[in-house]
Design an enzyme around this catalytic site. Structure first.
Site, mmCIF file in Angstrom:
data_model
loop_
_atom_site.group_PDB
_atom_site.id
_atom_site.type_symbol
_atom_site.label_atom_id
_atom_site.label_comp_id
_atom_site.label_asym_id
_atom_site.label_seq_id
_atom_site.Cartn_x
_atom_site.Cartn_y
_atom_site.Cartn_z
ATOM 1 N N GLU A 1 6.002 -6.489 -4.438
ATOM 2 C CA GLU A 1 6.592 -5.363 -5.185
ATOM 3 C C GLU A 1 7.944 -4.992 -4.949
ATOM 4 O O GLU A 1 8.006 -3.730 -4.379
ATOM 5 C CB GLU A 1 5.611 -4.259 -5.509
ATOM 6 C CG GLU A 1 4.218 -4.462 -6.093
ATOM 7 C CD GLU A 1 3.490 -3.054 -6.405
ATOM 8 O OE1 GLU A 1 3.692 -1.995 -5.919
ATOM 9 O OE2 GLU A 1 2.340 -3.191 -6.968
ATOM 10 N N GLU B 1 -3.046 -7.918 -7.897
ATOM 11 C CA GLU B 1 -3.802 -6.395 -7.762
ATOM 12 C C GLU B 1 -4.117 -5.940 -9.046
ATOM 13 O O GLU B 1 -3.356 -6.196 -9.928
ATOM 14 C CB GLU B 1 -2.739 -5.655 -6.932
ATOM 15 C CG GLU B 1 -2.403 -5.614 -5.571
ATOM 16 C CD GLU B 1 -1.646 -4.729 -4.993
ATOM 17 O OE1 GLU B 1 -1.385 -3.690 -5.642
ATOM 18 O OE2 GLU B 1 -0.790 -5.019 -4.136
HETATM 19 C C1 GBH Z 1 0.199 -1.185 -5.512
HETATM 20 O O1 GBH Z 1 1.368 -0.542 -5.927
HETATM 21 C C2 GBH Z 1 0.547 -1.436 -3.920
HETATM 22 O O2 GBH Z 1 1.002 -2.817 -3.770
HETATM 23 C C3 GBH Z 1 -0.411 -1.165 -3.145
HETATM 24 O O3 GBH Z 1 -0.086 -1.324 -1.824
HETATM 25 C C4 GBH Z 1 -1.129 0.107 -3.367
HETATM 26 O O4 GBH Z 1 -2.030 0.649 -2.607
HETATM 27 C C5 GBH Z 1 -1.874 -0.010 -4.995
HETATM 28 O O5 GBH Z 1 -0.849 -0.175 -5.747
HETATM 29 C C6 GBH Z 1 -2.286 1.179 -5.454
HETATM 30 O O6 GBH Z 1 -1.215 2.192 -5.609
HETATM 31 O O7 GBH Z 1 4.720 8.892 -6.375
HETATM 32 O O8 GBH Z 1 4.978 8.828 -8.707
HETATM 33 O O9 GBH Z 1 6.424 7.699 -7.092
HETATM 34 C C7 GBH Z 1 1.304 -0.154 -7.125
HETATM 35 C C8 GBH Z 1 2.541 0.339 -7.559
HETATM 36 C C9 GBH Z 1 4.253 2.166 -6.947
HETATM 37 C C10 GBH Z 1 2.286 2.800 -8.008
HETATM 38 C C11 GBH Z 1 4.439 3.332 -6.497
HETATM 39 C C12 GBH Z 1 2.355 3.939 -7.388
HETATM 40 C C13 GBH Z 1 3.898 5.923 -6.699
HETATM 41 C C14 GBH Z 1 4.355 6.638 -7.716
HETATM 42 N N1 GBH Z 1 2.852 1.804 -7.169
HETATM 43 N N2 GBH Z 1 3.744 4.484 -7.265
HETATM 44 S S1 GBH Z 1 5.141 8.126 -7.505
#
Ligand code: GBH
Length: 446
Positions: A172, A353
């Site tokens: 990502e 994922e």
């Molecule tokens: C994935 O990201 C990751 O690859 C993994 O490590 C993680 O554990 C999993 O998903 C579950 O989250 O705080 O509003 O800025 C998924 C994409 C990008 C979603 C960061 C959550 C934070 C949102 N993620 N995002 S915010």
């Protein structure tokens, strides 16, 4: 209408790669052992106020010590594929130089244990744990970091390339870009719009250099990028919403897909950033050729759709999960898989994922009821099945996550695992979704 007949079997292609995924910093713990250096996530999680409850990955699910038990859990579930990540600071404590044999040995034991159990290893080279020393030298804002990444990748390929059939480069890149540099919710915690898309370029460059490094070893492993894709939908049927959605899609999806698979950044995104952007200034001759080095497969991670208003903001339309950023929309899985095949050709796809956080509790009878997760997975598996039926070359599907783990800024409160982790004792308990998933794998379908 689109739901599968609940009585009818939904069979997946023979040999379909049912799997589960994890990442190093989220599960391993053992933060100071066997020569591991510090990463940006050690720094970030130890900075007061950055993570919920001040949680860190110091111990996490203690997988570094319990990996044999965890391998047995995977075998018990019947997994055919396991996606994990390699911790860069375990291999190179400060991000450069001679690889640390003790770090490499851990992953060799893990990979051999997978083979012994008939589980195919899928290794991600970078799941956000940049060595802190490289951050101090400029991090992903520095072009040099992409070259350091290629050297690290080369060391890992030479040590493990004879036994890892599938490599993923960078998990990502968009999340590092957006959460690391635009909003600051993730390490390194910056809010720097100027730096943001230069960081994107260097991550893409690092990906391409690692692909070339693998080819240069002459090894047979396959390799590709791991992209979290967001199907973007207009919130109304105005031309303004359509235009805003198209640009949103450029930033969320095409910036990464087009550079790798078409050898160009999307024109609309470049135009939106302007001719004087640090991205534009950072692109050297030949960079896009490196970034577009042919890959063998594309890893897709899907969690949520995005609804875009005429004004270019996002809005909610579907039920939200325990994670406030996630709307539950299984049809988005179908849409994003078929779209990738339509727009980028029949490159093999793996879902690396997809999953749901639930308020899981260990019941008095020792069970964990997560029926909401079962419903979620069933609907997303069915959507993936329809995508396959409509011609998408999907070869495997990894649920996020095998284990409850350190959910980054959310710490340990948000549980994403098929397997419950009782952190005070580190005991593992199969949730009802894990029992259900075992039957899906056994039957190769729903
Ligand atoms: C994935 O990201 C990751 O690859 C993994 O490590 C993680 O554990 C999993 O998903 C579950 O989250 O705080 O509003 O800025 C998924 C994409 C990008 C979603 C960061 C959550 C934070 C949102 N993620 N995002 S915010």
């Amino acid at each position: 209408e689109n739901d599968p007949d609940p009585r009818g079997p939904l069979r997946f292609p023979p040999g379909f790669g049912w799997g589960a995924a994890t990442s190093a910093y989220q599960i391993e713990g053992a933060a100071k052992e066997d020569g591991r250096g510090e990463s940006v996530w050690d720094t970030f999680s130890h900075t007061p106020g950055r993570t919920r409850n001040g949680d860190t990955g110091d111990v996490a699910a203690d997988h570094y010590h319990r990996y044999r038990d965890d391998l047995d859990l995977m075998a018990d579930l019947g997994l055919r594929s396991y996606r994990f990540s390699i911790s860069w600071p375990r291999i190179q404590a400060d991000g450069t130089g001679k690889p640390n044999q003790r770090g490499l040995d851990f992953y060799r034991r893990l990979v051999d244990g997978l083979h012994e159990r008939g589980i195919a290893p899928m290794a991600t080279l970078f799941h956000w744990d940049l060595p802190q020393a490289l951050q101090d030298a400029g991090g992903w804002e520095s072009r040099d970091t992409a070259h350091r990444f290629a050297e690290y990748a080369d060391a890992v390929f030479r040590a493990l390339g004879d036994r890892v059939p599938v490599w993923l480069t960078i998990n990502e890149p968009k999340t590092v870009v957006q959460n690391g540099y635009l909003w600051g919710h993730h390490a390194p915690g910056r809010q720097d719009p100027e730096a943001t898309y230069l960081v994107a370029h260097h991550l893409q460059l690092a990906h391409g250099l690692a692909v070339r490094a693998l080819r240069a070893t002459g090894q047979a492993g396959r390799i590709g990028p791991a992209l979290n894709l967001h199907p973007c939908y207009p919130a109304d049927d105005s031309p303004e919403a359509a235009a805003a959605t198209r640009l949103y899609d450029g930033y969320e999806n095409r910036l990464y897909l087009d550079s790798v698979l078409k050898g160009a950044y999307p024109r609309d995104v470049l135009a939106d950033l302007g001719p004087d952007s640090r991205l534009a200034a950072g692109i050297s001759d030949g960079d896009l050729d490196v970034i577009a080095s042919p890959v063998d497969l594309l890893a897709v991670q899907y969690y949520t759709p995005i609804y875009v208003t005429a004004g270019g903001d996002t809005t909610r339309r579907w039920p939200t999960s325990e994670a406030d950023w996630q709307q539950i929309y299984p049809e988005g899985m179908y849409d994003i898989l078929t779209r990738v095949t339509r727009d980028y050709g029949r490159i093999p796809i793996t879902v690396t994922e997809n999953g749901l956080p639930c308020p899981d509790r260990l019941g008095p009878d020792g069970t964990v009821d997560d029926s909401g997760r079962i419903d979620f997975l069933r609907d997303h598996f069915a959507a993936a099945h329809r995508a396959i039926a409509d011609g998408v070359p999907l070869e495997s599907y990894h649920v996020w996550s095998l284990l409850d783990n350190f959910e980054w800024a959310e710490g340990y409160d948000q549980r994403w695992g098929l397997v419950y982790v009782d952190y005070p004792t580190q005991r593992r308990v199969l949730k009802s979704s894990a029992h259900w998933y075992r039957t899906v794998i056994r039957d190769n379908g729903l």
